[in-house]
Design an enzyme around this catalytic site. Structure first.
Site, PDB file in Angstrom:
ATOM      1  N   ASP A 143      -1.509  -1.047  -4.102  1.00  0.00           N
ATOM      2  CA  ASP A 143      -1.727  -0.179  -5.261  1.00  0.00           C
ATOM      3  C   ASP A 143      -0.482  -0.080  -6.130  1.00  0.00           C
ATOM      4  O   ASP A 143       0.556  -0.702  -5.850  1.00  0.00           O
ATOM      5  CB  ASP A 143      -2.188   1.205  -4.801  1.00  0.00           C
ATOM      6  CG  ASP A 143      -1.269   1.823  -3.743  1.00  0.00           C
ATOM      7  OD1 ASP A 143      -0.074   1.459  -3.700  1.00  0.00           O
ATOM      8  OD2 ASP A 143      -1.741   2.662  -2.951  1.00  0.00           O
ATOM      9  N   GLU A 203      -3.617 -18.200 -20.870  1.00  0.00           N
ATOM     10  CA  GLU A 203      -3.979 -19.158 -19.826  1.00  0.00           C
ATOM     11  C   GLU A 203      -4.806 -20.270 -20.475  1.00  0.00           C
ATOM     12  O   GLU A 203      -6.006 -20.131 -20.685  1.00  0.00           O
ATOM     13  CB  GLU A 203      -4.788 -18.471 -18.722  1.00  0.00           C
ATOM     14  CG  GLU A 203      -5.139 -19.441 -17.581  1.00  0.00           C
ATOM     15  CD  GLU A 203      -6.204 -18.901 -16.642  1.00  0.00           C
ATOM     16  OE1 GLU A 203      -6.191 -19.296 -15.458  1.00  0.00           O
ATOM     17  OE2 GLU A 203      -7.054 -18.106 -17.078  1.00  0.00           O
ATOM     18  N   ASN A 224       0.849  -1.185   0.000  1.00  0.00           N
ATOM     19  CA  ASN A 224       0.000   0.000   0.000  1.00  0.00           C
ATOM     20  C   ASN A 224       0.891   1.243   0.000  1.00  0.00           C
ATOM     21  O   ASN A 224       1.277   1.752   1.045  1.00  0.00           O
ATOM     22  CB  ASN A 224      -0.919  -0.010   1.223  1.00  0.00           C
ATOM     23  CG  ASN A 224      -1.958   1.099   1.184  1.00  0.00           C
ATOM     24  OD1 ASN A 224      -1.921   1.951   0.311  1.00  0.00           O
ATOM     25  ND2 ASN A 224      -2.874   1.072   2.123  1.00  0.00           N
ATOM     26  N   GLY A 258      -5.949  -2.570  -0.056  1.00  0.00           N
ATOM     27  CA  GLY A 258      -5.301  -1.272  -0.213  1.00  0.00           C
ATOM     28  C   GLY A 258      -4.007  -1.261  -0.992  1.00  0.00           C
ATOM     29  O   GLY A 258      -3.421  -0.190  -1.196  1.00  0.00           O
ATOM     30  N   ASP A 295      -6.097 -13.891 -19.768  1.00  0.00           N
ATOM     31  CA  ASP A 295      -6.902 -14.729 -18.883  1.00  0.00           C
ATOM     32  C   ASP A 295      -7.903 -15.564 -19.687  1.00  0.00           C
ATOM     33  O   ASP A 295      -8.386 -15.141 -20.731  1.00  0.00           O
ATOM     34  CB  ASP A 295      -7.637 -13.798 -17.911  1.00  0.00           C
ATOM     35  CG  ASP A 295      -8.436 -14.553 -16.874  1.00  0.00           C
ATOM     36  OD1 ASP A 295      -7.826 -15.252 -16.057  1.00  0.00           O
ATOM     37  OD2 ASP A 295      -9.681 -14.431 -16.874  1.00  0.00           O
ATOM     38  N   ASN A 342      -5.711   6.483  -1.455  1.00  0.00           N
ATOM     39  CA  ASN A 342      -6.610   5.963  -2.485  1.00  0.00           C
ATOM     40  C   ASN A 342      -7.196   4.589  -2.119  1.00  0.00           C
ATOM     41  O   ASN A 342      -7.722   3.882  -2.979  1.00  0.00           O
ATOM     42  CB  ASN A 342      -5.909   5.889  -3.853  1.00  0.00           C
ATOM     43  CG  ASN A 342      -4.727   4.914  -3.869  1.00  0.00           C
ATOM     44  OD1 ASN A 342      -4.624   4.028  -3.031  1.00  0.00           O
ATOM     45  ND2 ASN A 342      -3.837   5.078  -4.840  1.00  0.00           N
ATOM     46  N   ASP A 343      -7.138   4.224  -0.839  1.00  0.00           N
ATOM     47  CA  ASP A 343      -7.631   2.904  -0.428  1.00  0.00           C
ATOM     48  C   ASP A 343      -9.096   2.692  -0.788  1.00  0.00           C
ATOM     49  O   ASP A 343      -9.516   1.588  -1.137  1.00  0.00           O
ATOM     50  CB  ASP A 343      -7.447   2.709   1.076  1.00  0.00           C
ATOM     51  CG  ASP A 343      -5.995   2.498   1.453  1.00  0.00           C
ATOM     52  OD1 ASP A 343      -5.144   2.453   0.535  1.00  0.00           O
ATOM     53  OD2 ASP A 343      -5.697   2.390   2.653  1.00  0.00           O
TER      54      ASP A 343
END
Length: 625
Positions: free
Chosen positions: A172, A366, A145, A170, A337, A150-151
């Site tokens: 980032d 994947e 974090n 949190g 993905d 910006n949490d």
């Protein structure tokens, strides 16, 4: 004097009214266009056609023109009047500002500026990740974090709560930037972050695979500019940035889901239909049409609408979005993905479109399947795919078959016909199925699998065996964040159990494993081994692109060689719970005239003329001299 003042006041009042009308007209005009995607583009691209999506209330009722003598090749409207797709020809158009004009009944309703920007020098020829790299996989919300401000974000539903295993914690982009030197010190040259685009789900949004805006970084991670800054900081350190891209689905909260451009934008059934995940049906010559349809068109989960790549508008939208991020953030690769959950022909076109723009760009898909034939089918120029006249155009695949063996083989203290080190021999014996064995992603674990340290009960000797294998076999090794300090996690506790917070990533953490001083003795033992191994690997071409010769395991020992004309590396494993002595004359084919081998971890020299003795559950990586 009074009359003059009155006149002045009248003029000021009139001026205010005019300004108000201008502002109201301007606001009304801007309100007509709520979104433009891509938000801007680049001059001088290989594909000269650009499809721009304009979105706004009843926008399709307008006639559209564009400045700079640009040719509009197509204006496509759908049953939804709030969308219009405009395709222009950018041939010979330099970086410039364009002006789109929207007219209603021959009167200008509003205009929209659109930028064609200058590309970076040699952008098309950018070098991507390859077998000379080591990839470090990060789940950003759980790594560090760097900016607590910006949490949480007022515009996004889920707020930070570290007490919830599946909540937002949190981590980032700033946290990654602040720890780039730590990652580099591990010998990692490439970072793959799980997705960073906005995910506005009510819960479990931290994994960010259910994206709500694919042109915007999630505000709880930072901004688009922060992502570009991450890219720039990595390139200063000669590191590469890989984006986790999702073609198969979006999130149910994606802004388009409230107002679809067309009913066929997503795959829909009369009743909700989920994929059965049996992707073998795609290549199965006996499969029913229904089974194939449900596999490809069924939704991954109820919260992830399945995108219909068979719709040309969708396919073009996703292709341009991918290229926009490469150009905008100066990316070095994609991991895609759920690659083979989408229409195979559409995905082949998507991959070709990206690599036509960037011929050296690597994309790893994947393909979560459990035999080599099914995996190899999906790699570019596969002869197995050619049986069905299919070429995926996908450069790289993830080695799930090797992953399966890594998770169990080092627990086999005694070998028999099909367990112990023979698992690895049998895996590599099928490498002939792949068109390019160097371009396969090798991994022991990731954010979806059991943690390797948990599987091996935090036995560091077995961890060292796993890492030694990954660092020396063909392909591109990928390390999952935290394993290098002994982190584990129990998958039976849910995904949150294998996506724990990195110790030291949050202010107030009792233990900071990002620093040498902050690591416990055990963490330091894991870190020091991992760092030494992968930093050695960075400069050894024999394990990057060299050939491989391996020998049938005996007594649960396994020996293979990686070599070029200039360099030979001998790798020896003892998977027994007891010491083993190996006679070297069996390996004369590769030892040749070499007399000694220096262990890259201890600098100890071993005589190659007769025999080598290994400690229980240990490995040697010998540079032959």
């Amino acid at each position: 004097m009074n009359s003059k003042n009155q006149l002045s006041k009248t003029r000021i009042h009139l001026l205010h009214k005019i300004m108000l009308l201008v502002l109201l007209f301007s606001a009304s005009a801007n309100a007509q266009i709520q979104r433009t995607e891509p938000p801007f583009w680049y001059a001088g691209m290989h594909n000269l056609e650009l499809q721009i999506m304009f979105y706004g209330k009843n926008i399709a009722q307008n006639d559209i023109s564009v400045s700079n003598n640009i040719v509009i090749k197509n204006v496509q409207k759908t049953e939804n009047p709030n969308y219009v797709f405009v395709t222009i020809d950018t041939k010979n158009i330099p970086a410039s500002e364009l002006l789109f004009t929207f007219k209603n009944k021959n009167k200008v309703a509003f205009t929209k500026k659109y930028s064609l920007k200058q590309r970076r020098e040699n952008s098309a020829q950018r070098k991507s990740f390859d077998a000379s790299d080591m990839m470090y996989l990060i789940m950003p919300d759980r790594f560090a974090n760097g900016n607590p401000k910006n949490d949480s974000d007022p515009s996004l539903v889920e707020k930070v709560n570290r007490s919830i295993p599946g909540g937002r914690h949190g981590g980032d982009i700033e946290g990654i930037i602040k720890n780039l030197d730590y990652i580099s010190s591990l010998g990692a040259t490439t970072i793959w972050n799980t997705p960073l685009n906005e995910d506005n789900d009510k819960e479990h949004s931290y994994h960010t695979y259910a994206q709500s805006d694919v042109y915007k970084i999630d505000a709880r991670y930072g901004t688009n500019e922060d992502y570009v800054r991450l890219s720039n900081e990595m390139h200063k350190r000669d590191m590469k940035l890989v984006m986790d891209y999702v073609t198969n689905h979006w999130g149910i909260t994606h802004w388009m889901m409230k107002d679809l451009p067309t009913k066929t934008w997503t795959n829909q059934f009369e009743n909700y239909t989920q994929t059965h995940h049996r992707r073998e049906v795609i290549t199965d010559i006996h499969a029913s049409k229904l089974d194939k349809e449900v596999c490809i068109d069924g939704w991954f989960v109820p919260s992830m609408p399945d995108l219909n790549l068979k719709n040309p508008l969708v396919a073009k939208y996703l292709t341009q979005n991918a290229i926009w991020w490469i150009e905008y953030a100066n990316l070095d690769g994609f991991r895609v993905d759920t690659y083979n959950y989408s229409d195979p022909a559409a995905m082949a076109n998507w991959a070709k479109s990206v690599t036509d723009e960037y011929p050296n760009f690597n994309i790893v898909g994947e393909i979560w399947m459990h035999n080599q034939a099914n995996l190899a089918y999906w790699q570019k120029d596969s002869k197995i795919g050619a049986i069905q006249n299919y070429n995926s155009n996908l450069p790289s695949v993830m080695d799930f078959t090797l992953h399966n063996q890594i998770g169990s083989a080092f627990n086999d203290d005694e070998a028999n016909w099909d367990n112990g080190m023979i698992k690895f021999y049998n895996n590599f014996a099928l490498d002939y199925l792949y068109p390019n064995t160097n371009n396969i992603l090798v991994f022991a674990e990731n954010h979806d699998t059991s943690r390797i340290n948990d599987l091996y009960k935090y036995d560091i000797a077995k961890y060292k065996l796993v890492m030694t294998l990954m660092a020396t076999v063909r392909g591109i090794p990928q390390l999952y964040y935290g394993s290098e300090i002994g982190m584990g996690g129990d998958k039976s506790q849910g995904d949150g159990g294998i996506r724990l917070d990195f110790p030291g990533g949050w202010e107030g953490d009792a233990n900071n494993a990002f620093t040498k001083e902050g690591r416990t003795a055990k963490q330091a033992e894991y870190f020091d081994f991992t760092s030494k191994l992968f930093n050695w690997r960075k400069s050894n071409e024999a394990v990057h692109f060299g050939k491989m010769t391996h020998y049938i395991p005996e007594n649960n020992t396994y020996v293979y060689f990686r070599y070029t004309d200039a360099k030979t590396v001998m790798v020896v494993f003892n998977n027994n719970a007891k010491p083993q002595t190996i006679k070297t004359n069996r390996f004369q084919e590769n030892i040749k005239n070499f007399k000694t081998g220096k262990d890259i971890l201890t600098d100890k020299k071993f005589d190659l003329t007769s025999e080598i003795t290994l400690e229980p559950k240990s490995a040697l990586v010998l540079e032959l001299e």
